[in-house]
Each structure stands twice: as C-alpha cells, then as structure tokens.
Design a protein around this motif. Structure first.
Motif, mmCIF file in Angstrom:
data_model
loop_
_atom_site.group_PDB
_atom_site.id
_atom_site.type_symbol
_atom_site.label_atom_id
_atom_site.label_comp_id
_atom_site.label_asym_id
_atom_site.label_seq_id
_atom_site.Cartn_x
_atom_site.Cartn_y
_atom_site.Cartn_z
ATOM 1 N N THR A 392 0.833 -1.197 0.000
ATOM 2 C CA THR A 392 0.000 0.000 0.000
ATOM 3 C C THR A 392 0.872 1.254 0.000
ATOM 4 O O THR A 392 0.623 2.203 -0.752
ATOM 5 N N ARG A 395 2.476 1.676 -3.449
ATOM 6 C CA ARG A 395 1.530 2.161 -4.452
ATOM 7 C C ARG A 395 1.212 3.640 -4.237
ATOM 8 O O ARG A 395 1.089 4.405 -5.197
ATOM 9 N N SER A 396 1.084 4.050 -2.985
ATOM 10 C CA SER A 396 0.729 5.439 -2.696
ATOM 11 C C SER A 396 1.833 6.395 -3.147
ATOM 12 O O SER A 396 1.575 7.393 -3.823
ATOM 13 N N SER A 399 2.276 6.278 -7.109
ATOM 14 C CA SER A 399 1.207 6.952 -7.844
ATOM 15 C C SER A 399 1.322 8.465 -7.718
ATOM 16 O O SER A 399 1.059 9.203 -8.673
ATOM 17 N N ARG A 403 1.909 10.946 -10.849
ATOM 18 C CA ARG A 403 0.942 12.017 -11.087
ATOM 19 C C ARG A 403 1.654 13.352 -11.197
ATOM 20 O O ARG A 403 1.356 14.175 -12.070
ATOM 21 N N LEU A 416 -6.372 13.828 -3.313
ATOM 22 C CA LEU A 416 -6.415 12.658 -4.193
ATOM 23 C C LEU A 416 -5.697 11.467 -3.567
ATOM 24 O O LEU A 416 -6.143 10.318 -3.701
ATOM 25 N N ALA A 420 -7.513 7.937 -2.661
ATOM 26 C CA ALA A 420 -7.061 6.689 -3.290
ATOM 27 C C ALA A 420 -6.543 5.673 -2.288
ATOM 28 O O ALA A 420 -6.264 4.533 -2.661
ATOM 29 N N SER A 421 -6.428 6.048 -1.013
ATOM 30 C CA SER A 421 -5.855 5.145 -0.009
ATOM 31 C C SER A 421 -6.607 3.830 0.112
ATOM 32 O O SER A 421 -5.981 2.762 0.143
ATOM 33 N N LEU A 423 -8.369 2.190 -2.087
ATOM 34 C CA LEU A 423 -8.103 1.372 -3.263
ATOM 35 C C LEU A 423 -6.705 0.793 -3.213
ATOM 36 O O LEU A 423 -6.485 -0.387 -3.513
ATOM 37 N N HIS A 424 -5.718 1.617 -2.818
ATOM 38 C CA HIS A 424 -4.353 1.124 -2.714
ATOM 39 C C HIS A 424 -4.239 0.012 -1.672
ATOM 40 O O HIS A 424 -3.503 -0.961 -1.870
#
Length: 546
Positions: A392, A395-396, A399, A403, A416, A420-421, A423-424
């Motif tokens: 996690t 990914r955070s 991403s 971005r 954002l 998105a946390s 989902l990650h």
C-alpha cells in the motif's frame, strides 16, 4: 525490416515525455555521444537514460557494436560501477539505461569542495581502480574515463558511461562534440587512432586523479590542438599533487602504453601509497618514469592555464508553473518517503538515494522467524498483513510521483492521495495474498526437508511442525517473499515503512529493542512449553499430518 534512424532534425525530447517504457523527468547533462535524462520506469524507480546522438544512429555498424557491448556490460556488478539495466538500440532514438546515481560529477564536486588529498584521494583512486578491474574482466575498455564520468556519492566514486566510446571507435575525433571540452582526457593512442587496451583506461584513471588532486586538467587548457599535442608528448602538469603519489601518476600518463603500470602494479602501488611507502621502488615502470617535483610551466602555445575550475553551466530554464527540479534532490534522513513526496519536486522520486535500513529489515525477518517457531499461524498472518501495508505504501508513493511527473505539483495532490488510499490498500492486500502462495510453498518444502534431514541424522522421527523445521521454513518463506514474485514492491514499501518508523537514531534503537523483545519472548515461550510444542492459536491444535 529496415531500421528507422534519426536524420538529425528531430526536436529534442521534452521533459515529462515518454521514451519506450520510461517517463523523462529532467535533463541531467549532455556530451558528444548523447544527452542524459533522469527518468522513471513503470514502477516509479529512478534511472538514468542516455539518448544517443544522430551520428551514432546513422551508423548501423556502430549500433551493432554497441549492442554487443551492452550485452557484455549487463553482467558487470561492482559497487563503483553504475550497472546497465536496459537498452533499445534498434529504435529511432537509441538509448541506454543505467542505474541513477544521486551524486554530482567529480568536476562539480572539486569545484565545490576543493582538491582532494589524503584519505579522500585514496578512496577515489581505489574505487576507480576496482571499477576498471570489473569492466576489464568483462572484456570492455572504457576509453572515456574523465571527471565528468565519475559521480561522487558519500565520498565514493561511481563510474558511468563505460563502453560507449569503445563501441563507436570509427567516429572521427574531429567531429563536433566528441572532443570539444575534454581533449585533455583522451589517451594518446585514441588521439593517434591506434589500438586501445586496458592501459588506455589506466591513463584516464591517472588523468582523473591528477585533476582531483589539483583542481585543474593535467594537460592544461587552451586550443584543442595544443592540448592534444601535449597529451601525445606526455607533458603532464602534476604540480600540487602528493609527491608520494606523483611517480605512479606520471608512469600511468606515459604516452607509450607498454610503459604504463598494469592493473596489478597499480593496486600494489596504491597499497604502498596508503602505507606511506615509496610507490616506484623496484617496479618495472620506474625505469620509464622521470619524477619532476617542479615541472616547467606549460609552453606558450597552450594559452592561459587557469587553476580555477570552469564556471558551472547556467541552470536550465524552468516552467513558471512548476516547482524547480534538481538533479540531486536533498532529502533529509528524518523525513518519511510520504512526507518527502509531499514536498519533492515534480517527477523526482523521494526514495532516490535514501538509506535502505537493512539492519531494521533484517531484524523484522528475524522476529518473524522466531515468531513462526512459536505461533506459525499468527506469524503467517502477520507476514501477509505487513506485506499488504508495504505494498500500500509503495503504491501510494509511486502513484503520487507519477501524477506529479505528468501534471506537476498541484493542491489536489493530498486530497487525491487520501481518496485513493482505500483502493491502494485493497490492491495491496490482494497482492500480498496472491504473492504469499509461492513463499508458503517454499516454507512447507523447507519444513519437510529439514525434518527429514534431522530425523536421518538423529535416528529418531521429528515432525515438520516442530519449532526447528518451522523456523527453517519461516526463513525460506521470508526470503521467497523478499526476492520472489512481487518482491520489488514489497522491498520498496517495507523500506518506506521502516524509514517512517525509525526517522532518528533513538527511534531506530527503540524499534530494534521491541523486535528483540518479541523474538526473545517467542524463544522463552518455546522453552517453557511442554515438549517445545508451538501454539496454533486461534485453532484448537496442530494440523493433523497424513
């Protein structure tokens, strides 16, 4: 199929554009053979991409030779060499990908800190000597060793751009950009078009060390023809170099390759220099070396020779809508990857150049091993949970970097990221469950193997669910998790989490103490439990064996 090549009229690559699977972040520098960019791969890892110039792309033979060199260089692994990671030499924009090294070139380092001496110069000499030994063992000649191709990271040199000049040896020296600016670092045999050898690189090694020790090129500055003439005559200016090292440098700068010291002789001379012994006593090359403590000034045709370093190039123009980027992003050790990402320049991965916290990560693995011997199911669940958190975090951060690479720094970054946390986390948990299958298989296999070996050695029967096989299986499972499928994301995320938990030396000590207490408690549990029986909580008992 015909290979597409550049015709020399292509526009330069823009920042934040894509080149193959890589997204360019910013230009780091350029030379006669290509332009170097900082870039991110698909996983958000920083790399250095050298995009070759049109005169290389025009020559199919040069491309073919360069491809063979890349295949050879991919096997070079040395801490003082930036490894080759990837290459595309068939496309319209040929490029070479190496590991990104977060340090300034040697010439910039000397300009900022002054000439090197003592231990610093010895570290530079030994590090570059080791790097040359590694690439020579792979059958490659660097041919372009100079201060601009040596990066300095925490006082250690890292050699870059190796192999490129050797692959394009048919390009003329007078071609614009190849010689301009660095004629004093081209060995005499390159200038004369003669055959190159390992001695060519030891010449560049000595020229680079002479610059590091004095802050000026060993053959002065001025018109290119005058500098190259002094190179061919061996008229090096070694004033201000350490007298103890000067005989070795002068021998390595001999215009005749056969008179220069070999790799073995260089290493022995460096040993003598570090020990305070004369470096030239009894050596083969001492007969060809004339030690001059006060050499005459350079001849008049050289033009003015300044001891000051050349002025740094002007900073690149910045987009006023973006935060200014830096090639060497300063990240404080007490800042987590997430906090660093919040304040990092657009497109610069805050994980670049950060300490890996290997000691703490090893302690986590030891804790999981001890815990697995006492409570296997709990340890496995903890491993899956920690893997989910690590993925996690990875990914955070990744991403966010991607971005910002694409759109720049915006006020919406934090909202954002928070949105998105979940989902990650879900993707991280699923990834942890899927990628735990192989480690679980490895762990079970190791358990049964160790149980069989112990039983065969003792003559008794030991079950695989006993503490020793369980601990051995845990080691195998942890290693398979770390280096097996999905391990790259786990490694990056784990390092991010550990750095966030241990930003200071005190926090690091507390973290290690906590892990030690858990591991010690697991051992005490086993030694005080009847027949060393591990607990299978939350289940009622151990699984039944067939």
């Amino acid at each position: 199929m015909e290979t597409e090549v550049m015709d020399g009229n292509e526009p330069p690559l823009a920042e934040h554009s894509r080149l193959g699977p890589y997204r360019l972040v910013q230009q780091l520098g350029e030379g006669g053979m290509g332009v170097v960019h900082l870039a991110l791969d698909r996983q958000g890892r920083a790399v250095a991409i050298k995009v070759l110039r049109p005169h290389v792309a025009h020559d199919p033979d040069a491309r073919a030779r360069l491809a063979r060199e890349v295949e050879t260089l991919e096997i070079v692994r040395h801490p003082n060499v930036a490894p080759v990671l990837d290459a595309d030499l068939d496309g319209p924009r040929p490029y070479l990908v190496t590991k990104y090294v977060p340090g300034p070139p040697l010439d910039d380092y000397v300009a900022e800190h002054g000439p090197m001496d003592g231990d610093d110069l010895t570290r530079l000499a030994e590090g570059l000597a080791g790097a040359l030994d590694a690439i020579h063992a792979a059958g490659v000649i660097h041919r372009d060793l100079k201060p601009g191709n040596v990066l300095v990271v925490d006082g250690e040199p890292v050699l870059i751009d190796f192999g490129i000049a050797h692959a394009v040896d048919d390009i003329r020296l007078t071609m614009t950009g190849l010689v301009m600016g660095t004629p004093g670092y081209l060995a005499p045999e390159i200038v004369e078009g003669a055959e190159v050898s390992e001695a060519t690189d030891w010449w560049g090694w000595a020229a680079t060390l002479a610059f590091a020790a004095t802050g000026r090129p060993p053959f002065g500055r001025g018109p290119m023809e005058a500098v190259l003439a002094r190179v061919a005559r061996g008229e090096s200016d070694l004033r201000d170099t350490d007298p103890g090292l000067r005989p070795l440098l002068r021998a390595a700068l001999d215009p005749h390759p056969d008179n220069r010291p070999s790799s073995t002789e260089v290493v022995e001379a460096l040993r003598r220099y570090a020990a305070g012994e004369p470096v030239a006593d009894g050596t083969r090359w001492s007969a060809h070396t004339q030690v001059i403590d006060n050499p005459p000034p350079p001849p008049p045709d050289a033009g003015p020779v300044s001891s000051d370093p050349p002025p740094p190039p002007p900073p690149p123009a910045q987009d006023p809508g973006r935060a200014p980027a830096t090639a060497y992003p300063p990240i404080a050790n007490g800042v987590s990857d997430w906090e660093a990402a919040m304040g990092a320049p657009a497109g610069v991965d805050p994980r670049i150049g950060r300490p890996g916290r290997s000691g703490e990560i090893a302690a986590v693995g030891a804790m999981l091993t001890a815990l697995a011997a006492a409570a296997p199911l709990f340890a496995f669940g903890l491993l899956v949970s920690l893997g989910a958190l690590a993925r996690t975090a990875d990914r955070s951060v990744t991403s966010l970097i991607l971005r910002r690479t694409e759109r720049g720094v915006r006020r919406s970054d934090v909202p954002l990221a928070v949105a998105a946390s979940p989902l990650h986390f879900v993707l991280g948990l699923l990834g942890s469950l899927v990628f735990s299958i192989v480690p679980l298989i490895v762990a079970v296999g190791v358990m049964f193997t160790v149980a069989f070996l112990v039983s065969a050695g003792t003559g008794g029967l030991i079950e695989p669910i006993r503490p020793l096989p369980l601990a051995a299986g845990a080691v195998g499972g942890v290693l398979a998790s770390w280096w097996g499928p999905g391990g790259a994301s786990l490694r990056r995320g784990t390092r991010s989490l550990v750095r966030g938990l241990t930003p200071t030396q005190t926090a690091r000590q507390v973290f290690l103490i906590v892990l030690g207490v858990i591991a010690l408690g697991s051992i005490i549990w086993l030694t005080t439990t009847a027949e060393l029986q591990p607990t299978w909580w939350p289940s009622s008992g151990p699984p039944e064996l067939p």
